[in-house]
Design a protein around this motif. Structure first.
Motif, PDB file in Angstrom:
ATOM      1  N   THR A   3      37.356  37.989  49.694  1.00  0.00           N
ATOM      2  CA  THR A   3      37.292  37.420  48.355  1.00  0.00           C
ATOM      3  C   THR A   3      37.498  35.920  48.486  1.00  0.00           C
ATOM      4  O   THR A   3      38.331  35.476  49.274  1.00  0.00           O
ATOM      5  CB  THR A   3      38.392  38.019  47.447  1.00  0.00           C
ATOM      6  N   VAL A   4      36.758  35.155  47.725  1.00  0.00           N
ATOM      7  CA  VAL A   4      36.935  33.704  47.676  1.00  0.00           C
ATOM      8  C   VAL A   4      37.342  33.363  46.246  1.00  0.00           C
ATOM      9  O   VAL A   4      36.693  33.777  45.288  1.00  0.00           O
ATOM     10  CB  VAL A   4      35.641  32.957  48.056  1.00  0.00           C
ATOM     11  N   GLN A   5      38.429  32.626  46.117  1.00  0.00           N
ATOM     12  CA  GLN A   5      38.957  32.243  44.806  1.00  0.00           C
ATOM     13  C   GLN A   5      38.944  30.729  44.685  1.00  0.00           C
ATOM     14  O   GLN A   5      39.254  30.020  45.649  1.00  0.00           O
ATOM     15  CB  GLN A   5      40.393  32.749  44.651  1.00  0.00           C
TER      16      GLN A   5
ATOM     17  N   GLY B   7      35.624  47.686  59.456  1.00  0.00           N
ATOM     18  CA  GLY B   7      35.215  47.824  58.061  1.00  0.00           C
ATOM     19  C   GLY B   7      36.329  48.226  57.122  1.00  0.00           C
ATOM     20  O   GLY B   7      36.139  48.237  55.908  1.00  0.00           O
ATOM     21  N   MET B   8      37.494  48.539  57.636  1.00  0.00           N
ATOM     22  CA  MET B   8      38.589  49.001  56.793  1.00  0.00           C
ATOM     23  C   MET B   8      39.435  47.876  56.213  1.00  0.00           C
ATOM     24  O   MET B   8      40.209  48.087  55.296  1.00  0.00           O
ATOM     25  CB  MET B   8      39.501  49.962  57.568  1.00  0.00           C
ATOM     26  N   LEU B   9      39.303  46.679  56.738  1.00  0.00           N
ATOM     27  CA  LEU B   9      40.101  45.561  56.241  1.00  0.00           C
ATOM     28  C   LEU B   9      39.458  45.027  54.961  1.00  0.00           C
ATOM     29  O   LEU B   9      38.299  44.610  54.964  1.00  0.00           O
ATOM     30  CB  LEU B   9      40.187  44.465  57.303  1.00  0.00           C
ATOM     31  N   GLN B  10      40.184  45.067  53.886  1.00  0.00           N
ATOM     32  CA  GLN B  10      39.670  44.634  52.582  1.00  0.00           C
ATOM     33  C   GLN B  10      40.670  43.688  51.928  1.00  0.00           C
ATOM     34  O   GLN B  10      41.871  43.807  52.150  1.00  0.00           O
ATOM     35  CB  GLN B  10      39.434  45.841  51.661  1.00  0.00           C
ATOM     36  N   GLY B  11      40.175  42.770  51.128  1.00  0.00           N
ATOM     37  CA  GLY B  11      41.049  41.918  50.340  1.00  0.00           C
ATOM     38  C   GLY B  11      41.496  40.640  51.005  1.00  0.00           C
ATOM     39  O   GLY B  11      42.351  39.944  50.467  1.00  0.00           O
ATOM     40  N   LEU B  12      40.932  40.321  52.165  1.00  0.00           N
ATOM     41  CA  LEU B  12      41.244  39.008  52.726  1.00  0.00           C
ATOM     42  C   LEU B  12      40.778  37.955  51.735  1.00  0.00           C
ATOM     43  O   LEU B  12      39.701  38.071  51.163  1.00  0.00           O
ATOM     44  CB  LEU B  12      40.534  38.810  54.063  1.00  0.00           C
ATOM     45  N   GLN B  13      41.582  36.934  51.522  1.00  0.00           N
ATOM     46  CA  GLN B  13      41.235  35.973  50.479  1.00  0.00           C
ATOM     47  C   GLN B  13      41.259  34.548  51.001  1.00  0.00           C
ATOM     48  O   GLN B  13      42.215  34.128  51.646  1.00  0.00           O
ATOM     49  CB  GLN B  13      42.198  36.109  49.302  1.00  0.00           C
ATOM     50  N   LEU B  14      40.194  33.844  50.709  1.00  0.00           N
ATOM     51  CA  LEU B  14      40.073  32.424  50.996  1.00  0.00           C
ATOM     52  C   LEU B  14      40.127  31.673  49.668  1.00  0.00           C
ATOM     53  O   LEU B  14      39.728  32.214  48.635  1.00  0.00           O
ATOM     54  CB  LEU B  14      38.736  32.122  51.677  1.00  0.00           C
ATOM     55  N   CYS B  15      40.610  30.431  49.686  1.00  0.00           N
ATOM     56  CA  CYS B  15      40.595  29.602  48.481  1.00  0.00           C
ATOM     57  C   CYS B  15      39.783  28.338  48.744  1.00  0.00           C
ATOM     58  O   CYS B  15      39.831  27.773  49.840  1.00  0.00           O
ATOM     59  CB  CYS B  15      42.009  29.221  48.059  1.00  0.00           C
TER      60      CYS B  15
ATOM     61  N   GLU C 247      30.973  40.556  52.538  1.00  0.00           N
ATOM     62  CA  GLU C 247      31.417  41.433  53.614  1.00  0.00           C
ATOM     63  C   GLU C 247      30.846  40.955  54.930  1.00  0.00           C
ATOM     64  O   GLU C 247      29.754  40.386  54.967  1.00  0.00           O
ATOM     65  CB  GLU C 247      30.947  42.872  53.378  1.00  0.00           C
ATOM     66  N   ASP C 248      31.592  41.212  56.013  1.00  0.00           N
ATOM     67  CA  ASP C 248      31.053  40.931  57.338  1.00  0.00           C
ATOM     68  C   ASP C 248      30.129  42.090  57.738  1.00  0.00           C
ATOM     69  O   ASP C 248      29.994  43.064  56.991  1.00  0.00           O
ATOM     70  CB  ASP C 248      32.175  40.650  58.347  1.00  0.00           C
TER      71      ASP C 248
END
Length: 143
Positions: free
Chosen positions: A132-134, A72-80, A124-125
């Motif tokens: 985040t999805v951009q 739960g500590m991993l934040q800000g992974l981003q997919l496009c 969130e998982d």
């Protein structure tokens, strides 16, 4: 020399629950689910069209010189994606609790699409790792 980001470890508490979420709900491809050593299980999944995968590990000690990360500590992974509204509809149809599409406006986050590169959604998982999805204007190979 190229330095390619190819695998990001994602800390989770329950590998099977996380695998089901990422594969069945988010739509990642399962590349590997294997016990690589006694008591050490690795699940690797790849988002559609990505050259970078995620890995979820059980029983593997932290590599020398690294620190373990709590689930739960991993934040800000981003997919496009190139169509954020279609991507959101797909996630919702698959049962993912995803935010509305938002953009950054004059007073902060505002619901709705923004201009080029300024449309986002998040989810969130099951452990609370945040994604985040951009929306991108074109596929990575065309930029």
């Amino acid at each position: 020399m190229n330095w390619t980001l190819e695998v990001v470890p994602v800390p989770v508490t329950d590998l099977d629950r996380a695998k089901e979420f990422y594969a069945d709900q988010v739509g990642f491809t399962v590349d590997l689910d294997s016990e690589v050593a006694p008591g050490v299980r690795v699940i690797q999944l790849t988002p559609p069209g990505s050259r970078c995968s995620i890995a979820m590990l059980q029983g593997m000690p932290a590599a020398p010189g690294t620190k373990a990360m709590a689930p739960g500590m991993l934040q800000g992974l981003q997919l496009c994606v190139t169509d954020i509204e279609a991507a959101r509809a797909e996630l919702v149809a698959r049962g993912v609790d995803v935010s509305p599409v938002r953009h950054i406006g004059a007073t902060g986050w505002t619901d709705g699409k923004g201009e080029t590169w300024n449309s986002f959604m998040s989810f969130e998982d099951p452990d609370g790792n945040g994604w985040t999805v951009q929306e991108a204007p074109s596929e990575l190979s065309q930029r």
